[in-house]
Design a protein around this motif. Structure first.
Motif, PDB file in Angstrom:
ATOM      1  N   LYS A   1      65.565 -23.519 -78.980  1.00 28.34           N
ATOM      2  CA  LYS A   1      64.135 -23.715 -78.728  1.00 28.34           C
ATOM      3  C   LYS A   1      63.668 -23.063 -77.425  1.00 28.34           C
ATOM      4  N   TYR A   2      64.479 -23.158 -76.365  1.00 25.65           N
ATOM      5  CA  TYR A   2      64.029 -22.723 -75.035  1.00 25.65           C
ATOM      6  C   TYR A   2      64.891 -21.640 -74.396  1.00 25.65           C
ATOM      7  N   GLY A   3      66.012 -21.311 -75.010  1.00 26.72           N
ATOM      8  CA  GLY A   3      66.996 -20.436 -74.372  1.00 26.72           C
ATOM      9  C   GLY A   3      66.505 -19.066 -73.971  1.00 26.72           C
ATOM     10  N   GLU A   4      65.536 -18.535 -74.705  1.00 24.96           N
ATOM     11  CA  GLU A   4      65.041 -17.199 -74.368  1.00 24.96           C
ATOM     12  C   GLU A   4      64.196 -17.193 -73.105  1.00 24.96           C
ATOM     13  N   THR A   5      63.604 -18.330 -72.784  1.00 21.65           N
ATOM     14  CA  THR A   5      62.731 -18.377 -71.607  1.00 21.65           C
ATOM     15  C   THR A   5      63.345 -19.128 -70.430  1.00 21.65           C
TER      16      THR A   5
ATOM     17  N   GLU B   1      68.651 -21.666 -67.668  1.00 16.50           N
ATOM     18  CA  GLU B   1      69.496 -22.816 -67.364  1.00 16.50           C
ATOM     19  C   GLU B   1      70.309 -23.262 -68.588  1.00 16.50           C
ATOM     20  N   TRP B   2      69.794 -23.009 -69.785  1.00 18.07           N
ATOM     21  CA  TRP B   2      70.512 -23.393 -71.008  1.00 18.07           C
ATOM     22  C   TRP B   2      71.841 -22.656 -71.120  1.00 18.07           C
ATOM     23  N   ARG B   3      71.867 -21.385 -70.697  1.00 20.08           N
ATOM     24  CA  ARG B   3      73.110 -20.618 -70.736  1.00 20.08           C
ATOM     25  C   ARG B   3      74.134 -21.222 -69.785  1.00 20.08           C
ATOM     26  N   LEU B   4      73.698 -21.599 -68.593  1.00 22.02           N
ATOM     27  CA  LEU B   4      74.595 -22.215 -67.622  1.00 22.02           C
ATOM     28  C   LEU B   4      75.078 -23.586 -68.107  1.00 22.02           C
ATOM     29  N   LEU B   5      74.198 -24.346 -68.706  1.00 21.67           N
ATOM     30  CA  LEU B   5      74.576 -25.648 -69.247  1.00 21.67           C
ATOM     31  C   LEU B   5      75.611 -25.483 -70.364  1.00 21.67           C
TER      32      LEU B   5
ATOM     33  N   ASP C   1      72.780 -35.460 -69.786  1.00 19.95           N
ATOM     34  CA  ASP C   1      71.583 -35.811 -69.010  1.00 19.95           C
ATOM     35  C   ASP C   1      70.827 -34.555 -68.604  1.00 19.95           C
ATOM     36  N   GLN C   2      71.545 -33.540 -68.152  1.00 17.31           N
ATOM     37  CA  GLN C   2      70.912 -32.289 -67.746  1.00 17.31           C
ATOM     38  C   GLN C   2      70.223 -31.602 -68.927  1.00 17.31           C
ATOM     39  N   ALA C   3      70.834 -31.677 -70.104  1.00 15.75           N
ATOM     40  CA  ALA C   3      70.211 -31.095 -71.305  1.00 15.75           C
ATOM     41  C   ALA C   3      68.896 -31.805 -71.612  1.00 15.75           C
ATOM     42  N   LEU C   4      68.895 -33.122 -71.500  1.00 11.80           N
ATOM     43  CA  LEU C   4      67.668 -33.878 -71.759  1.00 11.80           C
ATOM     44  C   LEU C   4      66.609 -33.606 -70.695  1.00 11.80           C
ATOM     45  N   ILE C   5      67.042 -33.441 -69.445  1.00 13.72           N
ATOM     46  CA  ILE C   5      66.097 -33.102 -68.373  1.00 13.72           C
ATOM     47  C   ILE C   5      65.444 -31.753 -68.668  1.00 13.72           C
ATOM     48  N   LEU C   6      66.250 -30.777 -69.072  1.00 13.03           N
ATOM     49  CA  LEU C   6      65.695 -29.464 -69.400  1.00 13.03           C
ATOM     50  C   LEU C   6      64.746 -29.546 -70.594  1.00 13.03           C
ATOM     51  N   GLU C   7      65.163 -30.302 -71.603  1.00 15.80           N
ATOM     52  CA  GLU C   7      64.370 -30.380 -72.827  1.00 15.80           C
ATOM     53  C   GLU C   7      63.070 -31.155 -72.637  1.00 15.80           C
ATOM     54  N   HIS C   8      63.126 -32.234 -71.860  1.00 13.92           N
ATOM     55  CA  HIS C   8      61.965 -33.120 -71.724  1.00 13.92           C
ATOM     56  C   HIS C   8      61.340 -33.088 -70.328  1.00 13.92           C
ATOM     57  N   GLU C   9      61.840 -32.198 -69.484  1.00 10.53           N
ATOM     58  CA  GLU C   9      61.319 -32.009 -68.131  1.00 10.53           C
ATOM     59  C   GLU C   9      61.303 -33.299 -67.321  1.00 10.53           C
TER      60      GLU C   9
END
Length: 115
Positions: free
Chosen positions: A60-64, A67-71, A98-106
């Motif tokens: 959903k967000y990896g192209e923009t 941080e998803w790549r690092l996670l 937790d970090q994935a949810l923070i990225l996904e839900h800000e």
């Protein structure tokens, strides 16, 4: 900013109750014996569940959001550690989730997180 230093896991402050959430999702998905959560079946559930959350975010967000790549890298390295040495760092997977949810839900509250 993505949490990068697993040496400081004791001082990590969780945004979401990922430990409770994982246990509840495990109870829904598997038959279990009370008190036996940290067994191989639960560990595999954590791996699968965390991987699904990260993959969903990357799609959903990896192209923009880089941080998803690092996670994903952190997740893969922890999974490899477990597969190679049988060392399962439970707190590391909780932090990754937790970090994935923070990225996904800000960092915003997630409705029905524990339902």
């Amino acid at each position: 900013m993505l949490f990068e230093n697993f040496e400081d896991v004791m001082s990590y402050e969780y945004v979401y109750p990922v430990d409770i959430w994982l246990v509840r999702e495990f109870k829904k998905a598997k038959h279990y014996e009370p008190g036996e959560f940290i067994n191989d079946e639960f560990k595999e559930f954590i791996l699968t569940f965390t991987e699904e959350v990260i993959k969903r975010g990357r799609r959903k967000y990896g192209e923009t959001e880089d941080e998803w790549r690092l996670l994903w890298f952190h997740y893969i390295s922890q999974r490899k550690l477990y597969r190679d040495t049988c060392t399962f760092e439970y707190s590391h997977f909780l932090i990754i989730l937790d970090q994935a949810l923070i990225l996904e839900h800000e960092g915003q509250p997630i409705p029905n997180l524990l339902r």
